[in-house]
Design a protein around this motif. Structure first.
Motif, short mmCIF file in Angstrom:
data_model
loop_
_atom_site.label_atom_id
_atom_site.label_comp_id
_atom_site.label_asym_id
_atom_site.label_seq_id
_atom_site.Cartn_x
_atom_site.Cartn_y
_atom_site.Cartn_z
N ASP A 184 -7.14 -3.22 24.46
CA ASP A 184 -5.70 -3.47 24.42
C ASP A 184 -5.27 -4.03 23.08
N PHE A 185 -6.05 -4.95 22.55
CA PHE A 185 -5.75 -5.54 21.25
C PHE A 185 -5.79 -4.48 20.14
N GLY A 186 -6.84 -3.66 20.13
CA GLY A 186 -6.97 -2.65 19.09
C GLY A 186 -5.84 -1.63 19.14
N ARG A 187 -5.54 -1.16 20.33
CA ARG A 187 -4.46 -0.17 20.47
C ARG A 187 -3.10 -0.75 20.07
N LEU A 188 -2.88 -2.01 20.42
CA LEU A 188 -1.62 -2.64 20.05
C LEU A 188 -1.52 -2.81 18.54
N THR A 189 -2.64 -3.14 17.89
CA THR A 189 -2.64 -3.27 16.43
C THR A 189 -2.27 -1.95 15.76
N PRO A 215 0.82 -1.22 0.00
CA PRO A 215 0.00 0.00 0.00
C PRO A 215 0.85 1.26 0.00
N THR A 216 0.26 2.35 -0.49
CA THR A 216 0.92 3.65 -0.40
C THR A 216 0.40 4.46 0.77
N LYS A 217 -0.87 4.23 1.14
CA LYS A 217 -1.48 4.88 2.30
C LYS A 217 -2.32 3.85 3.06
N VAL A 218 -2.19 3.85 4.39
CA VAL A 218 -2.85 2.85 5.21
C VAL A 218 -3.74 3.52 6.24
N ALA A 219 -4.95 3.00 6.39
CA ALA A 219 -5.86 3.45 7.45
C ALA A 219 -6.18 2.26 8.35
N VAL A 220 -6.38 2.54 9.63
CA VAL A 220 -6.68 1.49 10.60
C VAL A 220 -7.96 1.86 11.35
N LEU A 221 -8.89 0.92 11.41
CA LEU A 221 -10.09 1.04 12.25
C LEU A 221 -10.01 -0.05 13.30
N ALA A 222 -9.86 0.32 14.56
CA ALA A 222 -9.61 -0.67 15.61
C ALA A 222 -10.51 -0.45 16.81
N GLU A 223 -10.93 -1.55 17.42
CA GLU A 223 -11.70 -1.45 18.65
C GLU A 223 -10.85 -0.80 19.75
N ALA A 246 -10.31 4.70 16.50
CA ALA A 246 -10.74 3.69 17.47
C ALA A 246 -12.24 3.79 17.69
N TYR A 247 -12.88 2.66 17.89
CA TYR A 247 -14.32 2.64 18.18
C TYR A 247 -14.58 1.84 19.45
N ASP A 248 -15.66 2.18 20.13
CA ASP A 248 -16.01 1.53 21.39
C ASP A 248 -16.55 0.13 21.14
N MET A 249 -16.37 -0.77 22.10
CA MET A 249 -16.79 -2.15 21.94
C MET A 249 -18.31 -2.32 21.84
N THR A 250 -19.06 -1.31 22.27
CA THR A 250 -20.52 -1.37 22.18
C THR A 250 -21.07 -0.44 21.09
N ALA A 283 -6.70 6.49 1.81
CA ALA A 283 -5.99 5.23 2.01
C ALA A 283 -6.35 4.22 0.93
N ASP A 284 -5.35 3.47 0.46
CA ASP A 284 -5.62 2.40 -0.49
C ASP A 284 -5.61 1.02 0.18
N LEU A 285 -5.36 0.99 1.50
CA LEU A 285 -5.51 -0.21 2.30
C LEU A 285 -6.15 0.17 3.63
N VAL A 286 -7.23 -0.48 3.97
CA VAL A 286 -7.90 -0.26 5.26
C VAL A 286 -7.82 -1.56 6.05
N CYS A 287 -7.24 -1.50 7.24
CA CYS A 287 -7.13 -2.66 8.11
C CYS A 287 -8.09 -2.51 9.29
N ILE A 288 -8.85 -3.55 9.56
CA ILE A 288 -9.83 -3.54 10.65
C ILE A 288 -9.34 -4.49 11.74
N ALA A 289 -9.35 -4.01 12.98
CA ALA A 289 -8.93 -4.83 14.12
C ALA A 289 -10.02 -4.79 15.18
N GLY A 290 -10.90 -5.79 15.14
CA GLY A 290 -11.99 -5.85 16.11
C GLY A 290 -12.50 -7.26 16.24
N SER A 291 -12.67 -7.72 17.47
CA SER A 291 -13.06 -9.11 17.69
C SER A 291 -14.56 -9.34 17.56
N ASN A 292 -15.36 -8.26 17.58
CA ASN A 292 -16.81 -8.39 17.50
C ASN A 292 -17.24 -8.40 16.03
#
Length: 377
Positions: A181-186, A170-178, A203-207, A223-232
Motif C-alpha cells: 500500500d505504501f509503495g503504490r501510494l508513493t 528533475p527532467t525525468k523521474v523513475a520510481v522503484l517501489a515495494e 514495483a518489487y515484491d517484499m521478499t 531518468a535523472d532522478l530515481v526515487c526508491i520507496a521501500g521499508s526493507n
C-alpha cells in the motif's frame, strides 16, 4: 517455673517468627503484582523489524528501571513476528488477543499489515499503537483506539515535494517501489507531482532479492532522478548498490522516513549522496532523547535512529498513558488520555489529532556523506 518460662518463651518465639514471616511477605507481595503485558508486532527477522523491537525493549527497560507503572507493575513485552505479510500479521494479532488476552498492541512496519490489524483491533475493542506504517488509511477507520506515530506520505509531501521540485528539479523521474500500500501510494503521489516526467514506475515484491531487471529498465528510461520507496533496508540498500554497478547516472532519492544507517551500510559507497528526510535524528537536544540514546547505545552498542525511536515511543507512550489513566485494562480510557494530552518523546512533544495521527513538527532533510547519514546543508 523453668517449664512455664520455657513454654512462654516458645510461644513468644513462635509469635515472633510468624510476625516476621508475615511482615517479610508483605513487601514481596507488592513486588509480585502482575506485569502489564503489551503486545509487539514486528517483522523481527528483518533488520528494520529488529530495530523497532529493540527500541521497544529499551522503553520497557527504562520504565521498569524507574519503578514501573501503576504502583510498581513492570512492563512485559509479548513479541510476535509478522514477516511483512498480512496473513502472518493477522495470525500474530489473533494470538495476542485470543491466546494471550492482551488488549494493547504496538509496533509494526508494513502499512498493509497494519491495515489488517486495525480491523482486528476494532473487532476486539483493543488499542493499536502503530509505530512505523505510513499509509494514511491506517488512521482513517474512525476507530478511536488506533494511533500512528510515524508521519504519513501526505505529511512528508508537505515538506519534501518542495525539495524535489525546487532544489532537485528533475527532467525525468523513475520510481522503484515495494509492492505494498505504501509503495503504490508513493507511485501515485509522484505521478501527481511530476505528471509526464515520471518515465518509469516499477514495483518489487517484499521478499524479492534480485533487482537487476528493474534497475536495467530504470537505466533505459533515461531518468535523472530515481526515487526508491521501500521499508526493507536490505532491499533498498541492494538497489542502490546495483544502480552503482550498472553505472546508472542519476540522483538517488530514498523517500522520507526510510533511509537509515543500516541501509547505508548495506549499500556501502553506493549510498553516498543519496538523500531523504525524516522526523528524527539522534542528535536532538532534549533530556529524554539523551537518556534514550544513551540507554540504547549501552544495550546494543549502536546509535538509534527513527525506527528504533518509534519502537521506543510505541511502548513509552502507552505506559505513560496507562499511568495517567490509572488503568492497564481499559483501552477506551487509555485512548482518551492519549487523545487529550501532549506527550514528551525523544523527538520532542507529540500530540494526536482526532484520528490518532501524531504531529511533531517539520521533516529534517538528510543526505549520505562518506558513509554517514547527516542533516543536509
Amino acid at each position: 517455673m523453668d517449664i512455664r518460662w520455657g513454654a512462654a518463651a516458645r510461644r513468644s518465639i513462635v509469635a515472633t517468627a510468624i510476625a516476621a514471616l508475615l511482615g517479610g511477605l508483605a513487601f514481596p507481595a507488592a513486588a509480585q503484582q502482575p506485569p502489564v503485558r503489551i503486545g509487539v508486532l514486528m517483522p523481527t527477522k528483518s533488520l528494520v523489524g529488529k530495530q523497532g523491537q529493540q527500541g521497544a525493549v529499551v522503553a520497557a527497560e527504562m520504565i521498569n528501571a524507574d519503578g514501573g507503572i501503576l504502583n510498581g507493575r513492570r512492563i512485559e513485552l509479548v513479541v510476535y513476528d509478522t514477516n511483512f505479510q498480512p496473513a502472518e500479521g493477522v495470525g500474530a494479532a489473533q494470538r495476542l488477543l485470543n491466546q494471550d488476552k492482551i488488549k494493547f498492541i504496538a509496533g509494526e512496519i508494513s502499512s498493509t499489515v497494519a491495515l489488517a490489524v486495525v480491523q482486528l483491533a476494532q473487532a476486539n475493542g483493543a488499542l493499536f499503537m502503530a509505530a512505523v506504517p505510513k499509509h494514511p488509511d491506517v488512521t482513517a477507520s474512525g476507530y478511536d483506539r488506533v494511533f500512528r506515530l510515524n508521519s504519513t506520505t501526505a505529511m512528508d509531501a508537505r515538506d519534501f515535494d518542495a525539495v524535489l521540485t525546487e532544489k532537485v528539479k528533475p527532467t525525468k523521474v523513475a520510481v522503484l517501489a515495494e509492492n505494498s500500500d505504501f509503495g503504490r501510494l508513493t507511485i501515485a503521489n509522484l505521478r501527481k507531482l511530476f505528471g509526464s516526467k515520471v518515465v518509469a514506475a516499477e514495483a518489487y515484491d517484499m521478499t524479492q532479492n534480485d533487482f537487476s531487471t528493474l534497475v536495467t529498465k530504470v537505466k533505459g528510461s533515461g531518468a535523472d532522478l530515481v526515487c526508491i520507496a521501500g521499508s526493507n533496508m536490505e532491499q533498498y540498500g541492494n538497489i542502490l548498490r546495483l544502480m552503482q554497478e550498472l553505472k546508472l547516472d542519476a540522483k538517488r532519492c530514498v523517500m522520507p522516513g526510510i533511509l537509515n544507517s543500516e541501509g547505508v551500510r548495506v549499500a556501502g559507497a553506493a549510498a553516498d549522496n543519496a538523500f531523504s528526510a525524516d522526523i528524527y535524528v539522534p542528535s536532538l537536544d532534549n533530556p529524554l532523547n539523551k537518556r534514550f540514546v544513551a540507554a540504547y547505545q549501552a544495550k546494543y552498542k549502536e546509535t538509534p535512529e527513527k525506527i528504533e525511536e518509534l519502537g521506543f515511543e510505541s511502548i513509552w507512550l502507552l505506559a505513560q498513558a496507562m499511568q495517567k489513566a490509572g488503568t492497564a485494562d481499559d483501552p477506551a480510557k487509555v485512548a482518551k488520555v492519549l487523545h487529550d494530552n501532549k506527550w514528551d518523546t525523544p523527538r520532542g512533544v507529540v500530540a494526536f489529532d482526532k484520528n490518532g495521527q501524531a504531529e511533531s513538527g517539520a521533516l529534517i532533510n538528510l543526505v549520505v556523506k562518506d558513509g554517514k547519514l547527516v542533516p543536509a546543508p
